[in-house]
Design an enzyme around this catalytic site. Structure first.
Site, PDB file in Angstrom:
ATOM      1  N   GLY A 580      49.999  63.542  33.714  1.00 33.61           N
ATOM      2  CA  GLY A 580      50.581  62.690  34.754  1.00 33.61           C
ATOM      3  C   GLY A 580      51.653  63.402  35.553  1.00 33.61           C
ATOM      4  O   GLY A 580      51.776  63.206  36.764  1.00 33.61           O
ATOM      5  N   ASP A 581      52.455  64.244  34.889  1.00 33.57           N
ATOM      6  CA  ASP A 581      53.465  65.027  35.595  1.00 33.57           C
ATOM      7  C   ASP A 581      52.828  65.977  36.595  1.00 33.57           C
ATOM      8  O   ASP A 581      53.310  66.146  37.723  1.00 33.57           O
ATOM      9  CB  ASP A 581      54.300  65.836  34.599  1.00 33.57           C
ATOM     10  N   ILE A 582      51.757  66.630  36.167  1.00 31.53           N
ATOM     11  CA  ILE A 582      51.103  67.612  37.039  1.00 31.53           C
ATOM     12  C   ILE A 582      50.439  66.914  38.219  1.00 31.53           C
ATOM     13  O   ILE A 582      50.507  67.390  39.361  1.00 31.53           O
ATOM     14  CB  ILE A 582      50.105  68.447  36.222  1.00 31.53           C
ATOM     15  N   GLY A 585      53.155  66.100  40.575  1.00 27.15           N
ATOM     16  CA  GLY A 585      53.603  67.302  41.259  1.00 27.15           C
ATOM     17  C   GLY A 585      52.664  67.722  42.375  1.00 27.15           C
ATOM     18  O   GLY A 585      53.103  68.100  43.480  1.00 27.15           O
TER      19      GLY A 585
END
Length: 808
Positions: A580-582, A585
């Site tokens: 989810g972070d990627i 980003g």
């Protein structure tokens, strides 16, 4: 060519369709080229696949290559997922940005390999990171490998348009495998920096003390948090409920001790969590500022008060009636959302194939406004704008002046990076890789956990050295570092002066931090009127849950991704690493480049209030349209059979296989020495094979178990069957011939950590390539240079600030 809006022609494939959808969300005109019988997605999932991937796009059916060539002559971008490529048709169209998206890229020994989402996820390293350590690797649902390729392709298109401002168009090579290999969080980094290959983590994060927990009525994502305050708050709660067991003993105050005996700590927490309904527990936890979230399924997303309050969902007009679908990852431009889309019939826009008619039609639409968009009140700082409707971003053909040197596409753009951990730094990494001057603001007083936290440290050296962590050094390459204590008034004043000299500001604080610093969007525009400000909080800056604490795993839980990652409704494994972070980003990088393009045309900056929840929910594909029937389904496919991951020779060695039609099934039967299964009524059709899963999997599994995974994959690929070995970090770095041929892993020397390989850039622009120019900076290495060159500080002023402790 019309100069009113960027025109994108899409030759669609599973690896390009999300890019086209994202460009629709940016307000661009996307023209889908279909065969006479219509795109294949019109017949998938009862038509839901077409509704999701292609609503809002025009539809044309060219009668000849000449007609398609004429259409391309009016276009700015060719989004090309065609099997053989449209290079011949695009030849001589010098202004065209030709984005070629393939499973494995345009160079290397596997350019002609067949790729599906499962196969690319296997060969790209994603499958090795999901699932239980003693079971088979597990795919992430809703085509995450394809969608990673799609968002990278959308970024590639905008980078190509930006580069075209100072030169011609160009060919851009996007490898889906490389997109996946660049999006593994610590998967490959553990091997590069510690010579180890972590096992599949099951339901527990391999680094952060978080995981998947059972609630009384489902699942919860969460854990111990990432700071002493969070541990103390959780422990206080356990004490209040008489559920702390032995965790009140002094030994558990040591985070190293908690990590060493995490299984015991998690058991105590699980005993407590398991007595609560998931939604109530999450709300109680968030009231204590603890990062927990209920694991929701996609059909539950419309009930999420945060998504509803921020008007995330999109209405889609279809011939059968109106549907509600997932929205776009962020509101654009200037806080407006695309609220309504239309599904076009096959060939509904044939007039676009006639160059003169196309010009007339576009001129008429320019006078009427943009079809299918509806203005809404925007994010912070957009209220009171005069325009009720967002204006499409005009196309700018190449300048007639002689071309400038072929710098990377974002050369000359300065970015102030206030981000930390993964989501924000991944965004600014993408910008830095393509030439932006990214200035990372950090300090000893505001330590980035990926520099300082022992449990996140990946290094052969001491885990207390903030400059040797491979996790930090990977996502912060190509950047400069300034050590600035923003907890002081003088530090904030320095920050304000830097903001005045930057094009972009990116931060991923919680929603109230910038206001508390006196740097809300209104003040930022006073400091720098044309600033592009990208905020990346977990929930967004508005809405009833804007203050919720979030990590990647809790965002994935709320967005529906975790709930679909499993073998069935009662066997959920979850996505534990920072996917989810990627995703957030990448979407923030797309938003940044789109905003820079918008500014180049209108002269206006904007605040992009990106919610990591919305970014991840936007990657949930057709799941919302499918309703409650959409549940975890392991590695299977709704219409292909067989599709799965099969054990091979060796310890924990697996091969992923997709059989898309009966022709491939017949070829597979010959390869595995079971030709009689081709005519067996139990396996004659895909539907029959799904009913006879045990028979089919047994026959294929008996063959794969006798072979190395690479040999099995190569044999199947030689017969046109999509297959690929499940590769972990070691195999990606040491053995993958395709990534090696593309020069994907790049060696650079770090001044403290020494030389090491970096994960490469999956987008290859032929004329203005990005790349890894420098290793990550030592903490504060560029403080003096940045303050002098960017903000014009004198040597004396810098020295005074250092003596006052502001620069540290």
């Amino acid at each position: 060519m019309s100069e009113s809006a960027v025109k994108v022609v899409e030759l669609s494939s599973p690896f390009t369709r999300f890019a086209g959808r994202l460009l629709v969300g940016l307000g661009y005109e996307v023209v889908l080229v279909e065969p006479a019988e219509g795109d294949a997605t019109r017949r998938e999932l009862g038509g839901d696949a077409f509704v999701h991937w292609h609503a809002g796009k025009r539809s044309v059916v060219p009668a000849s290559p000449e007609e398609l060539r004429a259409l391309l002559a009016t276009a700015d971008v060719l989004l090309d997922g065609s099997p053989s490529g449209a290079e011949a048709l695009a030849e001589g169209l010098d202004d065209l940005v030709h984005v070629r998206v393939t499973p494995f890229g345009l160079i290397g020994p596997r350019t002609d390999w067949q790729g599906t989402d499962l196969v690319v996820a296997a060969l790209g390293g994603m499958l090795a990171q999901v699932g239980d350590p003693d079971g088979p690797p597990l795919r992430l649902p809703e085509h995450q490998a394809e969608q990673l390729a799609g968002v990278n392709a959308a970024i590639a298109a905008l980078l190509g348009l930006r580069a075209r401002r100072t030169g011609p168009g160009q060919l851009v090579d996007v490898s889906a495998q490389a997109c996946v290999a660049a999006a593994l969080e610590a998967g490959t980094l553990a091997y590069l920096h510690e010579d180890r290959v972590p096992p599949r983590p099951g339901s527990v994060h391999p680094l952060v003390p978080h995981g998947l927990f059972r609630a009384a009525d489902g699942y919860l994502g969460g854990g111990l948090g990432g700071s002493p305050r969070m541990w103390d708050a959780l422990l206080d709660w356990l004490r209040e409920e008489d559920a702390a067991a032995d965790l009140t003993e002094p030994r558990w105050q040591d985070p190293v001790e908690r990590k060493k005996h995490q299984e015991h700590v998690f058991k105590v927490v699980q005993d407590f969590v398991g007595t609560w309904p998931k939604a109530e527990f999450a709300e109680r936890a968030q009231a204590r500022k603890l990062p927990w979230a209920a694991v929701d399924l996609p059909h539950e997303l419309p009930d999420n008060p945060q998504l509803a309050a921020r008007d995330f969902f999109t209405r889609v007009r279809t011939p059968e009636g109106e549907r509600t679908d997932l929205g776009f990852p962020f509101a654009f431009p200037e806080g407006h959302r695309v609220r309504e889309l239309e599904v076009r019939g096959v060939g509904a826009d044939q007039h676009l194939l006639d160059a003169e008619d196309a010009e007339d039609a576009e001129d008429a639409e320019d006078a009427e406004g943009t079809e299918g968009t509806e203005g809404t009140e925007g994010t912070e700082g957009t209220e009171g704008t005069e325009e009720a409707e967002p204006r499409p971003t005009p196309a700018i053909p190449a300048e007639q002046a002689p071309a400038q040197p072929a710098y990377p596409a974002l050369h000359g753009i300065r970015v102030l990076d206030l981000t930390w951990v993964l989501a924000g730094p991944y965004c600014t990494k993408v910008l830095a890789d393509h030439g932006a001057d990214v200035i990372k603001v950090e300090s000893m007083g505001r330590p980035d956990p990926t520099r300082f936290a022992p449990f996140m440290h990946l290094s052969r050296g001491p885990h207390t050295d903030p400059n040797t962590n491979g996790y930090f050094n990977e996502v912060n390459r190509n950047k400069r570092s300034i050590a600035l204590d923003t907890r002081t008034e003088d530090g904030i004043e320095v920050l304000r002066e830097l903001i005045a000299h930057c094009d972009v500001l990116v931060e991923n604080f919680s929603s109230t931090v910038m206001r508390k610093l006196g740097l809300g969007y209104e003040e930022l525009t006073r400091i720098n009127p044309d600033l592009v400000y990208v905020s990346m909080s977990g929930m967004g800056h508005t809405g009833p849950r804007n203050g919720w604490v979030s990590y990647a795993d809790t965002v994935s839980a709320s967005a529906g991704l975790t709930g679909l990652t499993g073998w069935g409704p009662d066997d959920v494994v979850g996505v534990i690493y920072g996917h989810g972070d990627i995703v957030a980003g990448l979407q923030a990088a797309l938003a940044t480049v789109a905003a820079l393009e918008h500014r180049a045309v209108t002269g206006r900056g904007q605040h992009i209030d990106l919610s990591q929840l919305e970014s991840t929910a936007a990657h949930m594909g057709t799941s919302l349209l499918g309703g409650p029937a959409v549940k975890p389904s392991g590695n299977t496919h709704p219409s292909w059979s067989p599709q799965g991951v099969y054990r091979c020779l060796g310890t924990d060695r697996w091969v992923a296989v997709s059989v898309r039609d009966d022709t491939e099934w017949a070829a597979l039967c010959e390869v595995i020495g079971r030709p009689e299964l081709t005519t067996d009524e139990r396996t004659f059709t895909a539907e029959a094979r799904r009913r006879s899963t045990a028979l089919v999997d047994s026959a294929l599994g008996e063959w794969t178990r006798t072979l190395p995974a690479d040999v099995a994959a190569e044999t199947l690929q030689a017969h046109g069957i999509p297959a690929g070995a499940v590769q972990d970090g070691r195999e990606l770095v040491e053995h993958d011939p395709q990534l090696r041929a593309r020069g994907f892993y790049v060696r650079k020397e770090h001044p403290v950590a020494g030389a090491f390989l970096h994960e490469g850039v999956p987008i290859r622009l032929a004329r203005t390539p990005g790349g890894i120019r420098e290793a990550a900076p030592v903490l504060g290495a560029d403080t003096d240079a940045v303050l002098s060159e960017v903000a014009g500080f004198s040597t004396e002023r810098v020295q005074r600030l250092r003596e006052a402790g502001v620069l540290r």
